[in-house]
Enzyme design. Structure first.
Site, PDB file in Angstrom:
ATOM      1  N   ASP A 247       5.008 -14.010  -5.940  1.00  0.00           N
ATOM      2  CA  ASP A 247       4.100 -12.865  -5.847  1.00  0.00           C
ATOM      3  C   ASP A 247       2.904 -13.158  -4.955  1.00  0.00           C
ATOM      4  O   ASP A 247       2.629 -14.301  -4.626  1.00  0.00           O
ATOM      5  CB  ASP A 247       3.549 -12.557  -7.255  1.00  0.00           C
ATOM      6  N   LYS A 269       3.391  -7.297  -3.476  1.00  0.00           N
ATOM      7  CA  LYS A 269       3.018  -5.991  -2.938  1.00  0.00           C
ATOM      8  C   LYS A 269       1.710  -6.173  -2.208  1.00  0.00           C
ATOM      9  O   LYS A 269       0.670  -6.336  -2.829  1.00  0.00           O
ATOM     10  CB  LYS A 269       2.883  -4.978  -4.060  1.00  0.00           C
ATOM     11  N   MET A 382      -6.550  -6.248 -13.902  1.00  0.00           N
ATOM     12  CA  MET A 382      -6.355  -5.190 -12.902  1.00  0.00           C
ATOM     13  C   MET A 382      -7.360  -4.063 -13.095  1.00  0.00           C
ATOM     14  O   MET A 382      -7.030  -2.888 -12.959  1.00  0.00           O
ATOM     15  CB  MET A 382      -4.911  -4.648 -12.966  1.00  0.00           C
TER      16      MET A 382
HETATM   17  N1  SAH Z   1       0.545 -12.553 -15.339  1.00  0.00           N
HETATM   18  C1  SAH Z   1      -0.814 -12.645 -14.863  1.00  0.00           C
HETATM   19  C2  SAH Z   1      -1.453 -11.305 -14.711  1.00  0.00           C
HETATM   20  C3  SAH Z   1      -0.854 -10.487 -13.600  1.00  0.00           C
HETATM   21  S1  SAH Z   1      -1.673  -8.964 -13.379  1.00  0.00           S
HETATM   22  C4  SAH Z   1      -1.602 -13.553 -15.833  1.00  0.00           C
HETATM   23  O1  SAH Z   1      -1.099 -13.878 -16.917  1.00  0.00           O
HETATM   24  O2  SAH Z   1      -2.708 -13.944 -15.468  1.00  0.00           O
HETATM   25  C5  SAH Z   1      -2.774  -9.359 -12.072  1.00  0.00           C
HETATM   26  C6  SAH Z   1      -4.190  -9.426 -12.591  1.00  0.00           C
HETATM   27  O3  SAH Z   1      -4.416 -10.679 -13.226  1.00  0.00           O
HETATM   28  C7  SAH Z   1      -5.258  -9.361 -11.524  1.00  0.00           C
HETATM   29  O4  SAH Z   1      -5.537  -8.036 -11.131  1.00  0.00           O
HETATM   30  C8  SAH Z   1      -6.424  -9.970 -12.249  1.00  0.00           C
HETATM   31  O5  SAH Z   1      -6.980  -9.057 -13.164  1.00  0.00           O
HETATM   32  C9  SAH Z   1      -5.762 -11.062 -13.049  1.00  0.00           C
HETATM   33  N2  SAH Z   1      -5.777 -12.362 -12.348  1.00  0.00           N
HETATM   34  C10 SAH Z   1      -4.727 -13.060 -11.897  1.00  0.00           C
HETATM   35  N3  SAH Z   1      -5.121 -14.234 -11.363  1.00  0.00           N
HETATM   36  C11 SAH Z   1      -6.463 -14.280 -11.509  1.00  0.00           C
HETATM   37  C12 SAH Z   1      -7.456 -15.235 -11.183  1.00  0.00           C
HETATM   38  N4  SAH Z   1      -7.157 -16.392 -10.608  1.00  0.00           N
HETATM   39  N5  SAH Z   1      -8.734 -14.950 -11.463  1.00  0.00           N
HETATM   40  C13 SAH Z   1      -9.072 -13.788 -12.074  1.00  0.00           C
HETATM   41  N6  SAH Z   1      -8.163 -12.863 -12.411  1.00  0.00           N
HETATM   42  C14 SAH Z   1      -6.876 -13.090 -12.131  1.00  0.00           C
END
Ligand code: SAH
Length: 459
Positions: A247, A269, A382
């Protein structure tokens, strides 16, 4: 090579250890891994060594004689005294024994390697004394690569060897064992499920499958960004993968850890583009597994948290492909670790909510009032693009906008930023460009402030 590695037969043979202190005990611990009979030679034994004698694991001789050493598989000398070491070495040579004198390389016929022990699978590492630190590094890597109970799978394979030889033609046997040691049975062992591994192998034998072209899919959590927040299991699967679908949020440093010749396919995406709708991702990962590939579907954070695993699981299930999920460190955990606090705090926030602000297009907006109450810690994923809307609907739901929040952008990466403000300030922070995606919004409503909400509603 100045030295040559060999694996010595130890069952039923004896090993002489000269010395009664800690160094001798270290060698004894090592030799206890084998089936050798230990002979401890010293006027006095320390408590640990004495206990071995009491338990019948070793015998004790107060004085060293040539006879004691005749026929010994190995002699270790660790008396702690130069003169005694030399004397014991001379006697060992007179007895024709292979000898190792601790800390005296010039008196050693043989050196003990660094070991990675997954008995009966054993990796021995030596740098011939040139670079002990490198040997330790290699050992650490091997320890990561080889699951703790890999030996159980090897032992099981040993027990089934004759049956496999009887049933599978020689030309196909290699494919079968390759399947055992890299696909579903190996994955079962990695989960600690020896019984599942045995059942898989026996079922395959019963069905007459040779394992030549079976693919697999692993939905793997890449964590929040920092490569060292990856799990050991994720690392191993990355290193075994034939193809990796990843991703947008997966950090490039994590892809670096995969095998050099593994195919890497970006299925993210890009903002504004939708070149990889979910159905297309489902189709390509299943197609790769059907071609016999070991597929890793790498997702940021934990794959099971807003990671759309259900759709990929369903497609793989419908195609009859084995799927494994490997959890990862989710963004909210990483964000709180960066803030040097917990996601929850006893007596203050004893309820944890993980919510996404990006629901299915046709779904109603999230019910923030139901989620956020006194005693709650809420992590919004998100949420940045929808900040204004979130705050307005929280306000309408009677949630006090004076609640303090933390926004952590790029948690765990060099680009990390932390912002502390109130809920009411969130839209402005986003408008001003202070908040960069990806970001987690953490809202805490401490229990003690229950009255705040009541006051607010009354007003
Ligand atoms: N599966 C992922 C979430 C995917 S949805 C998890 O468990 O973290 C994508 C969202 O995750 C982003 O919009 C943001 O809100 C959050 N996110 C992912 N990586 C991040 C990071 N390094 N720092 C802050 N937020 C993060």
């Amino acid at each position: 090579m100045k030295t040559f590695p060999m694996f010595l037969q130890m069952a039923g043979r004896h090993v002489v250890i000269v010395g009664g202190g800690e160094q001798a005990a270290q060698k004894a611990r090592l030799m206890l891994k084998t089936e050798a009979l230990l002979v401890l030679v010293a006027p006095q034994l320390d408590a640990e060594l004495a206990a071995l004698v009491v338990d019948g694991r070793a015998t004790h001789a107060p004085e060293l004689t040539v006879d004691l050493m005749r026929g010994a598989a190995l002699v270790f000398v660790a008396t702690g005294c130069v003169g005694a070491d030399y004397a014991a070495h001379a006697l060992s040579k007179a007895a024709g024994a292979l000898v190792n004198v601790v800390d005296r390389p010039a008196l050693c016929d043989a050196n003990t390697p660094s070991l990675v022990d997954r008995d009966p699978v054993v990796v021995a590492i030596s740098t011939e004394g040139t670079a002990p630190v490198l040997a330790r590094q290699i050992k650490s890597r091997m320890e990561v690569l080889l699951e703790p109970n890999l030996g159980e799978l090897a032992a099981l394979a040993g027990r089934l060897r004759a049956q496999v030889s009887g049933q599978i033609p020689q030309a196909q046997r290699r494919f079968f064992w390759d399947w055992v040691f890299s696909r579903a049975p190996r994955q079962a062992i990695a989960r600690g499920a020896l019984r599942d591994a045995a059942r898989l192998i026996k079922d395959a034998l019963a069905r007459g499958e040779t394992g030549a072209a079976q693919g697999s899919i692993a939905l793997v959590g890449a964590g929040p960004g920092a490569a060292d927040l990856l799990t050991l299991r994720a690392l191993r699967l990355l290193q075994e993968a034939d193809v990796i679908f990843y991703d947008r949020l997966v950090d490039p440093s994590i892809l670096e850890l995969a095998r050099r010749d593994a195919e890497r396919v970006f299925v993210g995406k890009e903002v504004g583009a939708s070149s990889w709708p979910q159905e297309r991702i489902n189709t390509v990962i299943v197609a790769a597994a059907k071609r016999g590939k070991k597929v890793v579907r790498l997702k940021s954070g934990d794959p099971g948290i807003f990671g759309r695993v259900a759709e990929e699981l369903d497609s793989a299930g419908a195609a009859g492909i084995a799927v494994e999920i490997v959890p990862g460190v989710t963004a909210a955990s990483a964000a709180c670790a960066s803030l040097a606090r917990g996601l929850t705090e006893r007596g203050v926030t004893d309820r944890l909510m993980l919510a996404t602000a990006a629901c299915k297009p046709a779904d109603p907006d999230p019910d923030w009032a139901a989620m956020l109450q006194p005693g709650t810690s809420l992590a919004i994923y998100m949420g940045v693009a929808r900040a204004e809307k979130i705050v307005r609907s929280m306000e309408a739901a009677g949630i006090p906008l004076s609640l303090e929040i933390d926004i952590v952008c790029h948690a765990s990466t060099p680009k990390e930023r932390k912002i502390h403000c109130t809920l009411s300030d969130l839209p402005k922070m986003v408008r001003d460009g202070a908040v960069e995606n990806p970001a987690v919004i953490l809202v805490s409503w401490p229990k003690a402030e229950f009255s705040v909400r009541a006051d607010f509603i009354a007003a």
